[in-house]
Design a protein around this motif. Structure first.
Motif, short mmCIF file in Angstrom:
data_model
loop_
_atom_site.label_atom_id
_atom_site.label_comp_id
_atom_site.label_asym_id
_atom_site.label_seq_id
_atom_site.Cartn_x
_atom_site.Cartn_y
_atom_site.Cartn_z
N ASN A 225 43.14 41.17 41.22
CA ASN A 225 43.70 39.55 42.00
C ASN A 225 42.46 38.22 42.12
O ASN A 225 41.64 38.11 42.56
CB ASN A 225 43.04 40.02 43.43
CG ASN A 225 44.77 41.65 44.37
OD1 ASN A 225 45.35 40.23 44.81
ND2 ASN A 225 43.71 42.50 43.78
N PRO A 226 43.35 38.22 40.68
CA PRO A 226 42.13 36.50 40.39
C PRO A 226 42.31 35.26 41.15
O PRO A 226 41.11 34.64 41.02
CB PRO A 226 42.98 36.23 38.56
CG PRO A 226 44.37 36.85 39.03
CD PRO A 226 44.04 37.98 39.73
N GLU A 227 42.70 35.46 41.99
CA GLU A 227 42.50 34.41 43.05
C GLU A 227 41.54 34.85 43.89
O GLU A 227 41.28 34.36 44.93
CB GLU A 227 44.26 33.77 43.89
CG GLU A 227 44.35 35.00 44.93
CD GLU A 227 45.12 36.19 44.08
OE1 GLU A 227 45.68 37.57 44.84
OE2 GLU A 227 45.35 36.44 42.94
N ARG A 228 40.87 36.12 44.23
CA ARG A 228 40.63 36.30 45.36
C ARG A 228 38.79 37.29 44.47
O ARG A 228 38.27 38.10 44.02
CB ARG A 228 40.57 38.30 45.41
CG ARG A 228 42.00 37.92 46.29
CD ARG A 228 41.89 37.12 47.71
NE ARG A 228 41.13 37.93 48.34
CZ ARG A 228 40.91 38.72 49.24
NH1 ARG A 228 42.14 39.33 49.41
NH2 ARG A 228 40.18 38.87 50.02
N SER A 229 38.47 35.70 43.92
CA SER A 229 37.37 35.75 42.98
C SER A 229 35.92 36.33 43.72
O SER A 229 34.72 36.93 43.17
CB SER A 229 36.54 34.76 42.37
OG SER A 229 36.81 33.27 43.43
N GLU A 230 35.73 36.24 44.95
CA GLU A 230 34.75 36.64 45.86
C GLU A 230 34.94 37.97 45.67
O GLU A 230 33.32 39.05 45.90
CB GLU A 230 34.70 36.24 46.64
CG GLU A 230 36.18 36.84 48.68
CD GLU A 230 37.10 36.70 47.93
OE1 GLU A 230 38.59 37.02 48.54
OE2 GLU A 230 37.58 35.74 46.90
N LEU A 231 36.17 38.95 45.87
CA LEU A 231 36.00 40.12 45.53
C LEU A 231 35.76 40.67 44.33
O LEU A 231 35.36 41.97 44.64
CB LEU A 231 37.61 40.58 46.43
CG LEU A 231 37.73 40.43 46.92
CD1 LEU A 231 39.67 40.97 47.66
CD2 LEU A 231 37.18 40.92 48.24
#
Length: 268
Positions: A161-167
């Motif tokens: 999930n490239p938009e979930r950089s925090e993960l």
């Protein structure tokens, strides 16, 4: 076993549910999922040796040269807690560890939830595991050259999930907290494993949770597992990537709970 694997328990209920984390993680990766089951189950969390708060002194390269060593630990944990007819929830490599443990101790785990399972990550003839052997060799070489960069690359691939950089940052940080030598050894054991034959005669009811667009364990692999475990159930999640316990915990909880409810209804 409690200190070796940093075992924690909470919740109440007659049945026990044990959550096993995947490669490079620890039990905290279940923090959004496990508490949802504490009102009806005894919830058990632990760290594989070499991960999280486990006893690093207990790590032995000879014992852990295959997934059987990790499965033996799971059986020892179960034996020490007197588990019978328990539920095992295993993410990624721990899916196969759970199958091995169920075979080592029939009756200990009678329900297995396999999240993103793969019996073999490397393509082999007509079998598609998702990776060529040369790709795995390059990955392992990078882990020797720059472990942090390797951690970021693998974490990005796993989260999906490239938009979930925090993960991605959380998972990469989890990799980096591990002893690099142990982490590299476990990575080699994981990516070179071949547990296809172990899918035969699994002595438990099985649910396979398959994420969409999973680069680590593609859907064709999940379908392969389903086809070879007699009577297994398959649920394709809307969640993308390889770590729904982090990226889509509510959907993961709902899928597990619905399956357990259906199993209870069948056996009522």
């Amino acid at each position: 076993m409690g200190l070796r694997n940093n075992v924690r328990m909470f919740g109440s209920g007659e049945s026990a549910i044990l959550f096993a984390h995947g490669y490079g993680c620890d039990q905290t990766m279940w923090r959004h999922v496990a508490p949802a089951f504490e009102h009806m189950h005894r919830v058990i969390l632990f760290d594989h040796v070499g991960a999280g708060g486990s006893d690093l002194a207990a790590w032995n390269p000879a014992k852990y040269q295959s997934l059987h060593g990790y499965a033996e630990d799971v059986v020892e944990i179960g034996s020490s807690l007197g588990l019978r007819d328990a539920i095992f929830v295993g993410h990624s490599v721990s899916a196969m560890i759970g199958i091995l443990a169920a075979k080592m101790a029939p009756g200990m785990f009678t329900k297995l939830v396999l999240v993103g399972p793969s019996p073999r990550y490397i393509n082999d003839g007509e079998y598609f595991g998702g990776f060529e052997a040369t790709e795995i060799d390059r990955l392992m070489a990078l882990s020797e050259e720059d472990f942090r960069d390797w951690s970021i690359q693998v974490a990005s691939l796993a989260i999906g999930n490239p938009e979930r950089s925090e993960l991605v940052e959380e998972l990469a940080a989890s990799f980096c907290r591990a002893d690099p030598a142990i982490a590299r050894h476990f990575a080699h054991v994981t990516f070179s494993s071949d547990n296809r034959r172990d899918l035969e005669a699994v002595p438990a009811k099985v649910l396979i949770l398959q994420c969409s667009n999973d680069a680590i364990a593609p859907e064709v692999v999940g379908r392969y597992v389903q086809a070879r475990i007699a009577g297994s159930d398959f649920v394709r999640l809307r969640a993308t990537g390889h770590c729904p316990n982090l990226s889509a915990p509510e959907e993961t909880i709902s899928a597990i709970r619905a399956w357990l409810d259906s199993e209870r209804a069948v056996n009522a």
